[in-house]
Design a protein around this motif. Structure first.
Motif, short mmCIF file in Angstrom:
data_model
loop_
_atom_site.label_atom_id
_atom_site.label_comp_id
_atom_site.label_asym_id
_atom_site.label_seq_id
_atom_site.Cartn_x
_atom_site.Cartn_y
_atom_site.Cartn_z
N SER A 146 2.69 -13.58 -13.69
CA SER A 146 3.37 -14.48 -14.61
C SER A 146 3.45 -15.90 -14.06
CB SER A 146 4.78 -13.97 -14.93
OG SER A 146 5.51 -13.73 -13.75
N ASN A 147 3.41 -16.03 -12.71
CA ASN A 147 3.43 -17.35 -12.08
C ASN A 147 2.87 -17.20 -10.67
OD1 ASN A 147 4.12 -19.74 -10.67
ND2 ASN A 147 5.92 -20.07 -11.96
N PRO A 148 1.76 -17.89 -10.35
CA PRO A 148 1.12 -17.73 -9.04
C PRO A 148 2.00 -18.13 -7.86
CG PRO A 148 0.15 -19.56 -10.25
CD PRO A 148 1.02 -18.84 -11.21
N TYR A 149 3.10 -18.85 -8.15
CA TYR A 149 4.00 -19.28 -7.07
C TYR A 149 5.14 -18.29 -6.84
CZ TYR A 149 1.57 -23.73 -7.47
OH TYR A 149 0.61 -24.70 -7.49
N ASN A 150 5.24 -17.27 -7.67
CA ASN A 150 6.31 -16.28 -7.52
C ASN A 150 6.11 -15.46 -6.24
OD1 ASN A 150 7.62 -17.02 -9.83
ND2 ASN A 150 6.80 -15.37 -11.09
N LYS A 151 7.22 -15.04 -5.65
CA LYS A 151 7.17 -14.22 -4.44
C LYS A 151 8.12 -13.05 -4.56
CE LYS A 151 5.95 -18.05 -1.31
NZ LYS A 151 6.35 -18.80 -0.10
N VAL A 152 7.95 -12.08 -3.67
CA VAL A 152 8.86 -10.95 -3.60
C VAL A 152 9.15 -10.66 -2.14
CG1 VAL A 152 7.04 -9.18 -3.62
CG2 VAL A 152 9.30 -8.63 -4.52
N PHE A 153 10.38 -10.23 -1.83
CA PHE A 153 10.81 -10.04 -0.44
C PHE A 153 11.41 -8.65 -0.27
CE2 PHE A 153 10.82 -14.50 -1.40
CZ PHE A 153 10.33 -15.12 -0.25
N VAL A 154 11.08 -8.03 0.85
CA VAL A 154 11.56 -6.68 1.15
C VAL A 154 13.01 -6.76 1.62
CG1 VAL A 154 11.21 -4.63 2.58
CG2 VAL A 154 9.24 -5.98 1.84
N VAL A 155 13.88 -5.95 1.01
CA VAL A 155 15.29 -5.91 1.40
C VAL A 155 15.57 -4.72 2.31
CG1 VAL A 155 17.67 -5.74 0.56
CG2 VAL A 155 15.99 -7.12 -0.70
N HIS A 156 15.03 -3.56 1.97
CA HIS A 156 15.17 -2.36 2.80
C HIS A 156 13.94 -1.49 2.57
CE1 HIS A 156 16.34 0.70 -0.37
NE2 HIS A 156 16.29 -0.43 -1.03
N ARG A 157 13.82 -0.40 3.32
CA ARG A 157 12.61 0.42 3.24
C ARG A 157 12.93 1.89 3.04
NH1 ARG A 157 8.52 -2.33 7.68
NH2 ARG A 157 9.33 -4.43 7.51
N LEU A 158 11.94 2.61 2.52
CA LEU A 158 11.96 4.06 2.49
C LEU A 158 10.75 4.56 3.27
CD1 LEU A 158 12.76 4.98 -1.24
CD2 LEU A 158 14.34 4.98 0.69
N ASP A 159 10.88 5.71 3.92
CA ASP A 159 9.74 6.31 4.58
C ASP A 159 8.63 6.56 3.56
OD1 ASP A 159 11.13 6.39 6.98
OD2 ASP A 159 11.88 8.42 6.62
N LYS A 160 7.40 6.58 4.02
CA LYS A 160 6.26 6.80 3.13
C LYS A 160 6.42 8.08 2.32
CE LYS A 160 1.24 7.47 3.15
NZ LYS A 160 -0.01 7.48 3.96
N ASP A 161 6.89 9.16 2.95
CA ASP A 161 6.97 10.45 2.28
C ASP A 161 8.29 10.67 1.54
OD1 ASP A 161 4.40 11.21 3.09
OD2 ASP A 161 5.16 11.79 5.06
N THR A 162 9.17 9.67 1.56
CA THR A 162 10.41 9.72 0.79
C THR A 162 10.18 9.00 -0.54
OG1 THR A 162 11.78 9.72 2.78
CG2 THR A 162 12.85 9.10 0.73
N SER A 163 10.59 9.61 -1.62
CA SER A 163 10.47 8.97 -2.93
C SER A 163 11.81 8.39 -3.35
CB SER A 163 9.98 9.99 -3.97
OG SER A 163 10.83 11.14 -3.99
N GLY A 164 11.80 7.62 -4.44
CA GLY A 164 13.06 7.14 -5.00
C GLY A 164 13.24 5.64 -5.02
N ILE A 165 14.50 5.22 -5.06
CA ILE A 165 14.87 3.84 -5.39
C ILE A 165 14.75 2.89 -4.20
CG2 ILE A 165 16.76 2.37 -6.19
CD1 ILE A 165 17.78 4.75 -7.79
N MET A 166 14.16 1.73 -4.48
CA MET A 166 14.07 0.63 -3.50
C MET A 166 14.46 -0.67 -4.17
SD MET A 166 10.62 1.08 -1.24
CE MET A 166 11.01 -0.45 -0.36
N LEU A 167 14.98 -1.59 -3.36
CA LEU A 167 15.42 -2.89 -3.84
C LEU A 167 14.60 -4.00 -3.19
CD1 LEU A 167 17.59 -4.74 -5.25
CD2 LEU A 167 18.96 -4.48 -3.16
N PHE A 168 14.14 -4.95 -4.02
CA PHE A 168 13.41 -6.12 -3.54
C PHE A 168 14.09 -7.38 -4.07
CE2 PHE A 168 10.37 -2.74 -3.28
CZ PHE A 168 9.54 -3.05 -2.21
#
Length: 302
Positions: A130-152
């Motif tokens: 939607s905009n080439p200048y937009n960015k996203v930042f990692v707030v916390h992580r889940l293990d690769k084999d854990t599924s579910g909710i993440m926040l950015f």
């Protein structure tokens, strides 16, 4: 507030709903209801599978419509989410945050293979659409084999606000966990100090050894002689905390060979981030997000 006029479409999330009033073919109907769009863009929306009639996707231009049929048109932005995101789904997005749910097997961030599509890489590409200048930042992580909710976060400022005030901002973090054996207690609390070895395995100690203090609460949902389904709430969020504490409890997370599991009945790690409640960093609104645990977590308890 202006009342909705009879000829205006109803809107449900990212879909516009139209009720057919008289017999006509689908393409002319779309051209009529999407009068502000060009003929080519309307045809593209139809070709891309963004149109359903009574819940069934239709791409046929001359599909016959009858009075009472419901035509749903998925917006371009919603279609973009579905087309570019693999193994993750956006639960919420605003100007400051993106909340997703990810599948097991999807890395949160870093990957040895630079071509592997992590959750972060996919969202990075998505916001740039939607905009080439937009960015996203990692707030916390889940293990690769854990599924579910993440926040950015969508800015570095919001990321800092979330991370620096994590204990105050986050009001609830719930996981659904399938563990080995029959957990006898209906609920309990595990408190210990966690330290990580040079081989990246986390160890638990009942005495303060200079590690990070970790507190996990658990509640039994149901069980049989082989497995137990638990609701687990984190009071602290340490690396591998649930996995280590379940091993300490004597009931390792199924499929977790690293932390004591000897079986893999669902062919994945039995850990899913089910709920996240937080105070929005800008508005102060309390928001709660939910992602149902995979069905196969429960099938082993029948």
């Amino acid at each position: 507030m202006r009342k909705n006029q009879k000829n205006e479409p109803k809107r449900k999330a990212d879909t516009f709903l139209h009720t057919v009033k008289e017999p006509m073919e689908l393409l002319p109907f779309l051209l009529q209801t999407m009068a502000k769009s060009s003929r080519n863009s309307v045809k593209s929306i139809l070709t891309r599978g963004q149109v359903t009639v009574n819940g069934k996707m239709v791409t046929q231009h001359n599909y016959p419509l009858q009075p009472g049929h419901t035509v749903a048109i998925l917006t371009n932005q919603a279609a973009l989410k579905e087309s570019v995101l693999d193994g993750i789904e956006i639960l919420h997005e605003d100007d400051d945050i993106i909340v997703i749910t990810k599948d097991s097997g999807i890395l949160s961030v870093a990957a040895k293979d630079q071509h592997e599509m992590t959750a972060y890489k996919q969202l990075k590409e998505y916001v740039k659409e939607s905009n080439p200048y937009n960015k996203v930042f990692v707030v916390h992580r889940l293990d690769k084999d854990t599924s579910g909710i993440m926040l950015f976060a969508k800015s570095e400022d919001i990321k800092k606000k979330l991370q620096e005030n994590w204990q105050e901002v986050v009001k609830e973090r719930l996981y659904t966990t399938l563990v080995e054996g029959n957990v006898k207690k209906d609920q309990g609390k595990i408190s210990s100090w966690l330290t990580e070895s040079k081989t990246f395995k986390v160890y638990s100690s009942q005495v303060d050894n200079g590690g990070q203090h970790a507190i996990t609460h658990y509640k039994k949902i149901r069980s049989n002689k082989n497995f137990t389904l638990l609701e687990v709430e984190l009071e602290t969020g340490r690396k591998n905390q649930i996995r280590v504490h379940m091993e300490e409890l004597g009931h390792p997370v199924v499929g977790d060979k690293k932390y004591g599991s000897t079986v893999s009945p669902i062919k994945r790690l039995g850990l899913h981030a089910t709920a996240l409640a937080l105070v929005h960093p800008r508005t102060g609104e309390l928001m709660r997000f939910h992602s149902a645990a995979p069905q196969n977590f429960s099938t082993k308890l029948k």
